[in-house]
Every structure is written in structure tokens, then in C-alpha cells.
Motif scaffolding. Structure first.
Motif, PDB file in Angstrom:
ATOM      1  N   ALA A 117       0.814  -1.219   0.000  1.00 38.51           N
ATOM      2  CA  ALA A 117       0.000   0.000   0.000  1.00 38.51           C
ATOM      3  C   ALA A 117       0.850   1.272   0.000  1.00 38.51           C
ATOM      4  CB  ALA A 117      -0.935   0.013   1.203  1.00 38.51           C
ATOM      5  N   ASP A 118       2.024   1.245   0.606  1.00 47.73           N
ATOM      6  CA  ASP A 118       2.912   2.417   0.701  1.00 47.73           C
ATOM      7  C   ASP A 118       2.151   3.644   1.188  1.00 47.73           C
ATOM      8  OD1 ASP A 118       5.204   3.974   0.600  1.00 47.73           O
ATOM      9  OD2 ASP A 118       5.133   4.258  -1.578  1.00 47.73           O
ATOM     10  N   LEU A 119       1.589   3.530   2.401  1.00 46.94           N
ATOM     11  CA  LEU A 119       0.793   4.609   2.980  1.00 46.94           C
ATOM     12  C   LEU A 119       1.618   5.501   3.898  1.00 46.94           C
ATOM     13  CD1 LEU A 119      -2.393   2.623   4.046  1.00 46.94           C
ATOM     14  CD2 LEU A 119      -2.138   4.111   2.060  1.00 46.94           C
ATOM     15  N   GLY A 120       1.318   6.789   3.863  1.00 47.45           N
ATOM     16  CA  GLY A 120       1.873   7.714   4.836  1.00 47.45           C
ATOM     17  C   GLY A 120       1.060   7.646   6.115  1.00 47.45           C
ATOM     18  N   LEU A 121       1.570   8.290   7.151  1.00 49.28           N
ATOM     19  CA  LEU A 121       0.835   8.347   8.410  1.00 49.28           C
ATOM     20  C   LEU A 121      -0.386   9.252   8.242  1.00 49.28           C
ATOM     21  CD1 LEU A 121       3.793   8.645  10.935  1.00 49.28           C
ATOM     22  CD2 LEU A 121       2.475   6.610  10.324  1.00 49.28           C
ATOM     23  N   LEU A 122      -1.363   9.088   9.109  1.00 54.22           N
ATOM     24  CA  LEU A 122      -2.561   9.909   9.077  1.00 54.22           C
ATOM     25  C   LEU A 122      -2.143  11.373   9.255  1.00 54.22           C
ATOM     26  CD1 LEU A 122      -5.615   9.500   8.839  1.00 54.22           C
ATOM     27  CD2 LEU A 122      -5.723   9.489  11.328  1.00 54.22           C
ATOM     28  N   ALA A 123      -2.498  12.226   8.287  1.00 53.05           N
ATOM     29  CA  ALA A 123      -2.029  13.614   8.308  1.00 53.05           C
ATOM     30  C   ALA A 123      -3.000  14.530   7.580  1.00 53.05           C
ATOM     31  CB  ALA A 123      -0.651  13.690   7.639  1.00 53.05           C
TER      32      ALA A 123
END
Length: 167
Positions: A87-93
Motif C-alpha cells: 500500500a505504501d501509505l503515509g501516516l494519518l495527516a
């Protein structure tokens, strides 16, 4: 709470959850005959008792879901579903819009891999920034909502914002 749109469709990014029991991302129990359907959604980095775990219960796929595991709980996969994907997701931001989101990284398997009739992502940014919709709540490279785009264009016309012109 699962995000649901007026047309009854739902798209989500369910990530970075932890549970002491099964189904860190989604637990579904129902009476006989009830179903829960998911489509165009990302399930990633969810842990139950320290092990990857996405779904507990029986869930129907509407297609174009991305799972970072084997997708336990999905009755049958549908067109566009990806299992053991990245998925290569960033942190919740704060990536713009009214709610925080998980941004897609440039190497995400979700990029241009979805299919939806929705015109905007969760932030209100236009979808279809690439060849196809991205899976999940966030569209990589999406254009801001019309009001923001109009403001940038107006400021550019006044010479207050640099714009690139085609030759």
C-alpha cells in the motif's frame, strides 16, 4: 464507522489499527442472510495480537480492494482485488480537505488500480489524476476542489502566483 456516500457506495483506507483479537481492520457479525460489502478500499498495516489481520467475519468484495495480507474473511475475490500487495501509505495527516488522510506513496500498488464513479476523493480533490482511479480514500496527484483551483487561477491572473503556460 465506514464511510458511505449518498449513492450507497463506500471507499476507505483502513490502516495502522491494532487489536487484541481477530480482525484489526474490520469485524463483521450478522444475522443469517446479512452481508457487508467492501469495494475500492485499502486494508493495510493492521495487527491482531502482533500478527497481520484484516477481517474477522464474512465479507463480500465488490472489487478493487487492496490487502497487504491474504484478505482473510473475504468470501470470494472480485475483479481488481489485490492480495499481499504494497500500500505504501503515509501516516494519518492533514493532506488537505476536511479530514486527515493516509497519502499514497509513489510506489503504492493502489495507484491507478481502482474503479469508481466518484468524482472526488475523501478530501474533495478531483479523482482520475492518472490513468484510472486510485484505490482508497486518497487520490495521488489529484487537483484541489474547484474553489481552490479558481483562487489559484485568479491569483495567477493578477501576477501573484507563478503559472506555467503552454507554448
Amino acid at each position: 464507522m465506514w464511510p458511505e456516500f449518498p449513492d450507497g457506495s463506500s471507499i476507505g483506507t483502513i490502516a495502522f489499527n491494532e487489536s487484541g483479537s481477530e480482525g484489526a481492520a474490520l469485524v463483521f457479525t450478522s444475522d443469517e442472510g446479512s452481508t457487508f460489502e467492501v469495494g475500492n478500499s485499502i486494508f493495510s498495516d493492521n495487527l491482531s495480537n502482533g500478527s497481520p489481520s484484516t477481517i474477522s467475519g464474512t465479507v463480500d468484495s465488490l472489487g478493487y480492494n487492496l490487502f497487504d495480507d491474504a484478505g482473510g474473511g473475504i468470501v470470494a475475490s472480485a475483479m481488481g482485488d489485490q492480495f499481499n500487495a504494497f500500500a505504501d501509505l503515509g501516516l494519518l495527516a492533514d493532506n488537505g480537505g476536511p479530514t486527515f488522510t493516509h497519502a499514497l506513496g509513489s510506489s503504492s500498488d493502489a495507484i491507478d488500480a481502482g474503479m469508481t464513479d466518484l468524482t472526488t476523493d475523501q478530501r474533495g480533490f478531483f479523482r482520475l489524476a492518472g490513468l484510472a482511479d486510485d484505490i482508497g480514500a486518497y487520490e495521488l496527484g489529484a487537483i484541489p476542489e474547484p474553489e481552490t483551483f479558481a483562487l489559484i487561477a485568479a491569483l495567477g491572473a493578477l501576477g501573484l502566483v507563478m503559472t506555467k503556460r503552454r507554448r
